[in-house]
Design an enzyme around this catalytic site. Structure first.
Site, short mmCIF file in Angstrom:
data_model
loop_
_atom_site.label_atom_id
_atom_site.label_comp_id
_atom_site.label_asym_id
_atom_site.label_seq_id
_atom_site.Cartn_x
_atom_site.Cartn_y
_atom_site.Cartn_z
N ALA A 145 0.85 -1.18 0.00
CA ALA A 145 0.00 0.00 0.00
C ALA A 145 0.89 1.24 0.00
O ALA A 145 2.06 1.19 0.41
CB ALA A 145 -0.91 0.00 1.21
N GLY A 193 -0.05 -4.89 0.93
CA GLY A 193 -1.29 -4.84 0.17
C GLY A 193 -1.20 -5.56 -1.16
O GLY A 193 -2.20 -6.06 -1.67
N GLU A 199 -1.80 -9.13 -0.39
CA GLU A 199 -3.22 -9.26 -0.05
C GLU A 199 -4.10 -9.17 -1.30
O GLU A 199 -5.08 -9.91 -1.43
CB GLU A 199 -3.59 -8.19 0.97
N GLU A 252 4.17 -5.34 7.23
CA GLU A 252 3.57 -4.18 7.92
C GLU A 252 4.11 -3.99 9.33
O GLU A 252 4.12 -2.88 9.86
CB GLU A 252 2.04 -4.33 7.96
#
Length: 258
Positions: A65, A109, A112, A132
């Site tokens: 992300a 992300g 994911e 993360e």
């Protein structure tokens, strides 16, 4: 619609969606996720599209992300705005199959997002991770949930707690990816798999997707009953009659999605 952070090509009933933020290694920001959802919904509504391939560059599927986008946000902002809530929900509502073709980094992300797809074909250079923890947060789009269901508690704990990366060979061994191919053949293999799916009855294809996904959300007894009822219901379709007749007549089935 003109997109700025993705590209979309439709070829032989397959929509190829490519993440395209090269300067940010395809990091996921609000714009990219919004455009991706729009493209997926367009593919879902397009009768010419029967399967979807989602990919990035050779260097990065998506490196995570967008940290720059997130860094100054407060709890109130991310909670009230439901950061990373609506887009994954929208992606999971797509009923047509989505294949992730992953080369290079699929981190945070990006990992994911790949797991939101129905299966992952990886190149030999693919690296998966949920780092993360190094940012003082945890995964927020399934990195502690989908990853655990796919590779088990021990490996998921290891990756989420240490932030270590998993290479393509380990990802294949662990069941995270369906197959590993040479990097130069990644797109060819993914498109070939999508084309094979596109030949099938779309009714059966969507039934498979729904049934397999239910296996993660139901006790085994209820899942088996759901599967059996869906199997039985397909006997109401013309495609079931065509498929079985073609098999007995030793010819290719001509499915009509009816």
């Amino acid at each position: 619609m003109a997109f700025e952070t993705i590209t979309v090509e439709v070829e032989d009933h397959v929509a190829l969606i490519t993440l395209n933020r090269p300067d940010a290694m395809n990091a996921l920001n609000d714009q990219l996720l919004g455009e991706l959802v729009t493209a997926l919904e367009d593919a879902q509504a397009n009768d010419k599209v029967r399967c979807i391939v989602l990919t990035g560059s050779e260097k990065a599927f998506a490196a995570g992300a967008d940290i720059k986008m997130m860094s100054e946000k407060s709890f109130v902002e991310v909670f009230a705005g439901d950061l990373f809530g609506p887009e994954p929900d929208a992606i999971m509502r797509i009923r047509k199959p989505i294949i992730a073709a992953v080369s290079g980094y699929a981190l945070g992300g990006g990992c994911e997002l790949a797991m939101m797809c129905d299966f992952i074909i990886a190149s030999e250079t693919a690296k998966f991770g949920q780092p993360e923890i190094n940012l003082g947060v945890i995964a927020g789009m399934g990195g502690t949930q989908r990853l655990t269901r796919l590779i088990g508690k021990s490996k998921a704990m290891d990756m989420n707690l240490t932030g270590r990366f998993m290479d393509a060979e380990e990802a294949d061994r662990s069941g995270l990816v369906s197959r590993v191919v040479p990097v130069k053949k990644l797109r060819e293999e993914a498109m070939a798999a999508a084309s094979k799916i596109a030949e099938k009855s779309m009714i059966s294809v969507m039934a498979v997707k729904e049934s397999v996904n239910r296996s993660y959300e139901m006790p085994l007894r209820e899942g088996l009953l759901f599967e059996r009822r869906v199997f039985q219901s397909l006997f109401a379709t013309e495609d079931q009659k065509e498929g079985m007749s073609a098999f007995m007549e030793k010819r290719e089935a001509q499915f009509r999605d009816k």
